[in-house]
Design an enzyme around this catalytic site. Structure first.
Site, PDB file in Angstrom:
ATOM      1  N   GLY A 693      -3.243   5.274 -10.874  1.00  0.00           N
ATOM      2  CA  GLY A 693      -2.432   4.695  -9.813  1.00  0.00           C
ATOM      3  C   GLY A 693      -2.813   3.249  -9.570  1.00  0.00           C
ATOM      4  N   SER A 694      -1.939   2.544  -8.839  1.00  0.00           N
ATOM      5  CA  SER A 694      -2.214   1.163  -8.479  1.00  0.00           C
ATOM      6  C   SER A 694      -1.571   0.878  -7.142  1.00  0.00           C
ATOM      7  CB  SER A 694      -1.688   0.199  -9.549  1.00  0.00           C
ATOM      8  OG  SER A 694      -0.298   0.358  -9.703  1.00  0.00           O
ATOM      9  N   SER A 696      -1.549  -2.353  -3.635  1.00  0.00           N
ATOM     10  CA  SER A 696      -1.496  -3.769  -3.309  1.00  0.00           C
ATOM     11  C   SER A 696      -2.780  -4.492  -3.652  1.00  0.00           C
ATOM     12  CB  SER A 696      -1.199  -3.931  -1.808  1.00  0.00           C
ATOM     13  OG  SER A 696       0.021  -3.321  -1.479  1.00  0.00           O
ATOM     14  N   ASP A 823      -0.351   2.330   7.264  1.00  0.00           N
ATOM     15  CA  ASP A 823       0.382   2.310   5.998  1.00  0.00           C
ATOM     16  C   ASP A 823       0.635   3.729   5.492  1.00  0.00           C
ATOM     17  OD1 ASP A 823       1.726   1.151   3.888  1.00  0.00           O
ATOM     18  OD2 ASP A 823      -0.066   0.804   2.677  1.00  0.00           O
TER      19      ASP A 823
END
Length: 994
Positions: A693-694, A696, A823
């Site tokens: 995963g990636s 910000s 978030d």
């Protein structure tokens, strides 16, 4: 007067007969001859002298392929099929006015169909299939009022189907398949009431099937597969009770099938409805069609149980794979016992469904069975011992289940086996040597199991084997040299075992090998010299072993795309020929002992392709590789470099002095901190193969910590990204003292420098094997190999929503200091083995009681919108401070997304039309219209309590994302209501069962 009239009649009769006699014996015979010679002049003959008899030396009616009428000696039939003729069709063919049959089948004619063919008004049979004819179907074909058969299959005909085709009212057979026809089917097709066969398969026809097709009551064959037809399954087809063969596969048909399907179409022999969007259950009446021989309903969204087929004795194909059939329970395979009456069964495919339970005794299945596909279901237990009774079996697929135990010995009786697939199960024991007796085996997949022992040398007897996958088991011993005798091998993967010894020297015999993967074993020694003679090789994976020595000459591997030699003991210089590998996409040489100068040409100009870190004695290369220079230009240059480095270090130290003090105190909460080197080794050099995963501020890798023998998730911060350090500190500060079962546990952290002297920050979390909620809600957006094997049920989604609400309530109310996550979104909700939700990614979190000027987080905060577009509360966009009310808004959006399947950023939502208004406008009457269809297809009965549950859940979501923060539900109230819904759901279902 009467005598005059009689005279004129006699005269006209004699004149007409004379003209007919002249026409049949004289000058019109010559017109046919000239028309055929003109036709020949534009033909290229494939076979030698195929039309050599077409000259004035032979009578016209004896020319090859020419047949004439008995009385008038005019050309009535022209049969030139299969003569390998080329060129174009001359317009002169329209002069053969007595032609009844024209056959140009299986040639290479190009160009267009001449309009002049419309002059052949006597034509009854026209076959120009399997040519290269282009353009459209001439409108002049409407003159074929006597035409019975029209075959134009497999050409390049384009444009729309002309409406004039409806004038061919005597047509019995219409075949326009495998062309490039476009547009919609004309309603005029309904005029062809004599039609028995109609084919439009493999075109680009779109839209709905016209209702007028219901008038074709003589129809026995209807082929519409591989087009772009849409709409619900055409109800007009149910009027065609004489249908014997129906093919509508690979279109966009949707909707449920009528329960009386088998009653309305009782004469079907073949039914192919695969690759559509059909929903609902398989009508039980289909199993009453006693004439049925082939049934294909695979690749749809069908649910429910599979009906029994005991009344279909001639059934040969039953293809139901890739649906949502079954309920994960033992009763899902009850239909199998009825198949004992289907003694002609050849293909049985039920892979990729939701079928559960132990595999039953399958000895009673047809002895003629060739293909048995049961992969990607939820079968458990052992492979039945009596599987050896299926002596005709050529393909056996059992992969992707939960099967245990060893391979049964009776499997050795299947001497015709060509495919054996058992990947991703829990099978154990040794790989039996009898597999080497399968002389017809082309594919063997035993990967991702618990097989142990050695690789049997007898596999070398499988001389036509193409694919051998035995990776990620517990195999030991050496790689048998016999494997290298299988010259047909295309894919060979033995990765992730404990194989030792060397890579056999005669690997170069595998001239057809495309992929060689022996990564992550205990192999050692030098790489074979003839590795470079595997000229077809595209992927070479040797990483994670103990190979030493230099890289042999593999310059001949010009087709290679990926090479990974990392984590070995290789030394010497990096061969320059790698620069010339134009197809190379990835070259990893990291963590070895290479030395010398790194080339700078070709692929070495791109640092995203080449990885060479962890080789201390390498130098040069492009600057992005950050290697030391390979030459000295004097003491001044060296001193300048030292001074520059020291200055940079001092600046960084000064800049981060205050932050480092805070880092030290914050990280002090995490005992047993880990080093950069440890993390680099655990992630295979932060390899893309471990990337999960990636976000910000960084990327997340899967890693195995050898010290604890534990799989973890490592979030590596991108320190070049502005705000990354703030995110790192926010996450550490937020998570260091809080504990909750629905929080991702932060195990430790790493604050260090990498081998190039750059700041390095990483967070190490417990690993969540089921990924993020986002990938479960939107599987179509990710690569197929990473997609979940099924969708989430209503109850699973409800449990996840309760988990998230519970942890928010803890953070907002019960934590030692209230925390706003800031978030919350599906990609930040991770799922463990049991699909329990864990909230992650606190990079934007705020401690809500520390907003004075001396506060740590106020110093690190950044202005602007907090969170992600679509999920961030509207007040954040107007400069509002982070609050628990903002989290509640995000939670409300998350709930709406979970149960509607729509992202808040879906292209459907523009202006004031949002996910909120989309949902609110549908409640309460139209809840099923907006509900995620995968919920309704997931084995649930649509009705109470499902509908009621959805109404209440979506209402909770709406109340959480009210525009005014003060009007939103508290997370504690949201959690209570959701728990109450779950209790009512269970109570109602228990009552319904009684």
């Amino acid at each position: 007067m009467r005598s005059t009239t009689r005279f004129y009649r006699l005269f006209l009769s004699l004149a007409f007969n004379a003209l007919m006699l002249l026409e049949s014996h004289g000058f019109t015979d010559e017109s046919d001859r000239q028309a055929l010679l003109e036709f020949k002049s534009q033909v290229s003959e494939g076979k030698r002298d195929a039309l050599s008899s077409w000259n004035n030396s032979f009578p016209l009616c004896s020319w090859k392929g020419v047949r004439c009428g008995r009385k008038h000696k005019r050309v009535t039939r022209l049969d030139l099929g299969g003569l390998q003729l080329g060129g174009v069709i001359s317009p002169s063919i329209g002069n053969l006015s007595f032609l009844i049959s024209l056959n140009l089948y299986d040639n290479s004619f190009g160009g267009t169909i001449p309009q002049e063919m419309g002059n052949l008004f006597r034509l009854q049979h026209l076959n120009m299939s399997y040519n290269f004819l282009g353009g459209g179907i001439p409108a002049s074909f409407s003159n074929f009022s006597r035409l019975l058969e029209l075959d134009l299959i497999s050409n390049h005909l384009g444009h729309c189907v002309p409406s004039e085709i409806g004038s061919l009212t005597k047509l019995v057979r219409l075949n326009l398949g495998t062309n490039n026809l476009q547009g919609k089917l004309p309603a005029s097709l309904g005029n062809l009431t004599s039609l028995r066969e109609m084919s439009f398969d493999e075109n680009n026809i779109e839209g709905r099937i016209p209702d007028d097709i219901a008038r074709l009551t003589q129809m026995a064959l209807l082929e519409l597969s591989m087009n772009k037809f849409s709409g619900v399954f055409p109800p007009s087809i149910f009027n065609l009770s004489s249908l014997e063969d129906l093919y509508i596969a690979d279109n966009h048909f949707s909707g449920r099938l009528r329960h009386d399907f088998g009653i309305l179409l009782p004469n079907l022999r073949e039914l192919n409805m695969a690759v559509n969007y059909l929903t609902g259950s398989i009508p039980a009446t289909i199993s009453n069609i006693s004439t049925l021989q082939k049934l294909g309903m695979n690749h749809n969204s069908l649910t429910g149980s599979i009906p029994t087929f005991g009344k279909v004795p001639n059934l040969q194909w039953l293809l139901l794979d890739t649906n949502s059939l079954g309920t994960y329970s033992h009763g899902d395979l009850e239909f199998l016992s009825s198949l004992s009456n289907c003694t002609k069964l050849v293909f049985l495919l039920i892979s990729r469904n939701r079928l559960g339970g132990d595999l039953p005794i399958i000895a009673n299945l047809s002895a003629t069975l060739i293909y048995l596909g049961l992969s990607a279901n939820f079968f458990s237990g052992r492979i039945p011992h009596d599987i050896g009774n299926l002596i005709s079996l050529q393909m056996l697929g059992l992969g992707g289940n939960m099967l245990t135990g060893p391979l049964p010995t009776s499997l050795g009786k299947l001497s015709d086996l060509g495919l054996l697939s058992l990947y991703s199960n829990r099978m154990s024991g040794e790989i039996p040597s009898f597999i080497g007796n399968f002389s017809r085996l082309t594919e063997l997949d035993l990967s991702y199991n618990n097989f142990d022992g050695v690789v049997p040398p007898s596999l070398g007897n499988c001389r036509i084997l193409l694919h051998l996958w035995i990776e990620y088991n517990k195999l030991n011993g050496t790689i048998p040299r016999e494997i290298m005798q299988i010259s047909s091998l295309v894919n060979l993967s033995m990765a992730g075992n404990s194989l030792s010894g060397s890579l056999p020297k005669d690997v170069g015999r595998l001239q057809n090998l495309v992929t060689l993967n022996v990564a992550h074993n205990k192999l050692s020694g030098k790489l074979p010299l003839d590795l470079g003679t595997c000229f077809s090789l595209e992927e070479l994976y040797l990483q994670g072993n103990y190979f030493d020595g230099t890289i042999p000459d593999i310059s001949g591997l010009v087709a290679v795309q990926r090479v990974n030699l990392s984590n070995n003991n290789l030394f010497g210089s990096i061969p320059g020929y790698f620069a010339n590998f134009s197809k190379l996409q990835r070259l990893s040489l990291s963590d070895n002992n290479f030395e010398g100068c790194v080339p700078t040409e070709g692929i070495f100009q791109n640092s995203t392709i080449v990885s060479v870190f962890g080789n201390r004695n390498l130098c040069g290369g492009i600057k992005e590789l950050k290697l030391k220079p390979c030459f000295a230009v004097g003491i001044a240059l060296l001193l300048f470099s030292v001074i520059a480095s020291v200055s940079l270090w001092l600046r960084k130290r000064k800049k981060n002095h205050q932050t480092n003090n805070l880092t030290s105190s914050t990280l002090g909460a995490f005992h047993g901190k880990i080093s950069y080197g440890d993390l680099r080794n655990a992630t295979d050099g932060f390899s893309s193969s471990n990337l999960i995963g990636s976000g910000s501020f960084g990327t997340v890798f899967k890693a195995l910590l050898p010290t604890e023998n534990k799989i973890v998730a490592v979030k590596v911060l991108n320190m070049q990204r502005r705000g990354a350090m703030k995110s790192f500190m926010a996450e550490c500060e937020s998570l260091k003292d809080i504990r909750h079962r629905n929080l991702v546990k932060l195990l430790t952290a790493c604050a260090s420098i990498d081998f190039q002297g750059n700041e390095f920050r990483a967070l190490i979390y417990e690993f969540m094997p089921n990924g993020s909620l986002d990938m479960w809600l939107h599987p179509e957006e990710i690569e197929e190999i990473h997609r979940p094997s099924r969708t989430l049920t209503l109850l699973e989604r409800l449990n996840i929503a309760i988990d998230v609400a519970s942890v928010l309530d803890y953070l907002h109310v019960h934590c030692h200091e209230p925390i706003a996550h800031c978030d919350l979104k599906p990609s930040n909700v991770l799922l463990d083995d049991d699909l329990t939700a864990h909230v992650s990614d606190f990079g934007l979190a705020r401690l809500l009681l520390k907003f004075d000027q001396e506060s740590f987080f106020n110093q690190l905060s950044s202005a602007g919108v907090r969170g992600t577009i679509g999920y961030a509360a509207p007040e954040y966009g107007m400069g509002g401070q982070p609050s628990i009310h903002g989290d509640v808004y995000s939670f409300g959006v998350l709930v709406l997304e979970m149960f509607t399947g729509k992202r808040p950023t879906n292209e459907l939502f523009e202006g004031n039309f949002t996910l909120y208004s989309y949902t609110k406008s549908a409640l309460p009457e139209r809840v099923l219209d907006i509900a995620d269809k995968s919920i309704l297809h997931n084995g649930l009965r649509v009705g109470f309590p499902v509908v009621e549950c959805l109404k209440v859940i979506l209402d909770v979501g709406l109340r959480c994302c009210e525009e005014s923060p003060m009007n939103r539900l508290a997370t504690s109230e949201a959690a209570k209501e959701l728990i109450s819904i779950r209790e009512r759901f269970f109570k109602t279902r228990r009552t319904a069962r009684r």
